[in-house]
Design a protein around this motif. Sequence first.
Motif, PDB file in Angstrom:
ATOM      1  N   ARG A  37       0.849  -1.368  -0.097  1.00 14.58           N
ATOM      2  CA  ARG A  37      -0.100  -0.207  -0.191  1.00 14.58           C
ATOM      3  C   ARG A  37       0.868   1.349  -0.105  1.00 14.58           C
ATOM      4  N   PHE A  38       2.041   1.169   0.553  1.00 19.63           N
ATOM      5  CA  PHE A  38       2.935   2.320   0.728  1.00 19.63           C
ATOM      6  C   PHE A  38       4.236   1.801   0.174  1.00 19.63           C
ATOM      7  N   PRO A  39       4.455   1.838  -1.153  1.00 20.77           N
ATOM      8  CA  PRO A  39       5.711   1.104  -1.851  1.00 20.77           C
ATOM      9  C   PRO A  39       6.937   1.883  -1.423  1.00 20.77           C
ATOM     10  N   GLU A  40       6.798   3.238  -1.172  1.00 22.30           N
ATOM     11  CA  GLU A  40       7.805   4.071  -0.627  1.00 22.30           C
ATOM     12  C   GLU A  40       8.571   3.661   0.529  1.00 22.30           C
ATOM     13  N   LEU A  41       7.790   3.014   1.325  1.00 22.78           N
ATOM     14  CA  LEU A  41       8.129   2.425   2.694  1.00 22.78           C
ATOM     15  C   LEU A  41       9.281   1.165   2.506  1.00 22.78           C
ATOM     16  N   SER A  42       8.747   0.323   1.343  1.00 25.99           N
ATOM     17  CA  SER A  42       9.569  -0.898   1.067  1.00 25.99           C
ATOM     18  C   SER A  42      10.675  -0.451   0.360  1.00 25.99           C
ATOM     19  N   VAL A  43      10.718   0.453  -0.315  1.00 26.10           N
ATOM     20  CA  VAL A  43      11.753   0.957  -1.139  1.00 26.10           C
ATOM     21  C   VAL A  43      13.003   1.542  -0.103  1.00 26.10           C
ATOM     22  N   ARG A  44      12.562   2.422   0.926  1.00 25.72           N
ATOM     23  CA  ARG A  44      13.598   2.817   2.096  1.00 25.72           C
ATOM     24  C   ARG A  44      13.821   1.515   2.765  1.00 25.72           C
ATOM     25  N   TRP A  45      13.302   0.874   3.157  1.00 24.48           N
ATOM     26  CA  TRP A  45      13.472  -0.437   3.848  1.00 24.48           C
ATOM     27  C   TRP A  45      14.395  -1.098   3.250  1.00 24.48           C
ATOM     28  N   HIS A  46      14.164  -1.347   2.016  1.00 25.91           N
ATOM     29  CA  HIS A  46      15.397  -2.003   1.008  1.00 25.91           C
ATOM     30  C   HIS A  46      16.741  -1.345   1.080  1.00 25.91           C
ATOM     31  N   ASP A  47      16.623  -0.155   0.477  1.00 20.14           N
ATOM     32  CA  ASP A  47      17.842   0.762   0.618  1.00 20.14           C
ATOM     33  C   ASP A  47      18.623   0.955   1.864  1.00 20.14           C
ATOM     34  N   GLU A  48      18.061   0.956   2.981  1.00 18.46           N
ATOM     35  CA  GLU A  48      18.591   1.528   4.158  1.00 18.46           C
ATOM     36  C   GLU A  48      18.769   0.145   5.353  1.00 18.46           C
ATOM     37  N   VAL A  49      18.220  -0.962   4.841  1.00 23.00           N
ATOM     38  CA  VAL A  49      18.273  -2.001   5.773  1.00 23.00           C
ATOM     39  C   VAL A  49      18.601  -3.306   5.033  1.00 23.00           C
ATOM     40  N   ILE A  50      17.717  -3.709   4.173  1.00 20.72           N
ATOM     41  CA  ILE A  50      17.968  -5.010   3.404  1.00 20.72           C
ATOM     42  C   ILE A  50      19.061  -4.922   2.443  1.00 20.72           C
TER      43      ILE A  50
END
Length: 214
Positions: A123-136
Amino acid sequence: MSKAAVGPRQRRKEARPGEILEAAFEEFALKGFAGTRVDDVALRAGITKGTVYLYFPSKEDLFVATFKEMVQPTLDLLASLATNPKGPAMEILRAYFRFVYDALVHDRRGRELLRLLLADGTRFPELSVRWHDEVIGPVNARLAAVLAYGVERGEFRPVAASEFPNLMMAAAVSASIWRTQFGDAYPMDMAAYFDAHLDMLERTLVVGRAGEGR
């Protein structure tokens, strides 16, 4: 300025971001990203909404800061293992995954964070992007560095699986989801599960271990 010269008001101000993040985590865990209001975070923290915005300009920034606060100690530990590694690669890999399991499987906050991202990520893909870039992304890069170190020293075989660090993380993610989904209804022996995961990795990676038991 010495600690003795810092008054209660200054100490309170310095502690405020952490208090806001504590309150934000509880609200996000309870209501999800969509359902959480900055007003409720402020109320839980005992401050005004305007004070929250002084430190975190948006709800998205607040969410990202919340998960970064939670995962940063683990990221630092993983970085220390992957930077200038020494000794047997399998021992480093075991320590690496011990940190991952502590943060993602055993810690309630890590499980809640994963649940939130799975629930709200589409629902909020920008959260997934930031999660990937900053953690995963950093987690996978550091795992890849450990695997490359093992290959370089002749301990690990350059198997195709080592090109996909997220594949090697899958068992830890699965354990986190299992504990969140089933809780105490269908408990698993997580110590035995961890050993099984590392045994599987060892049989896959370590020279001379593949095919044992055939």
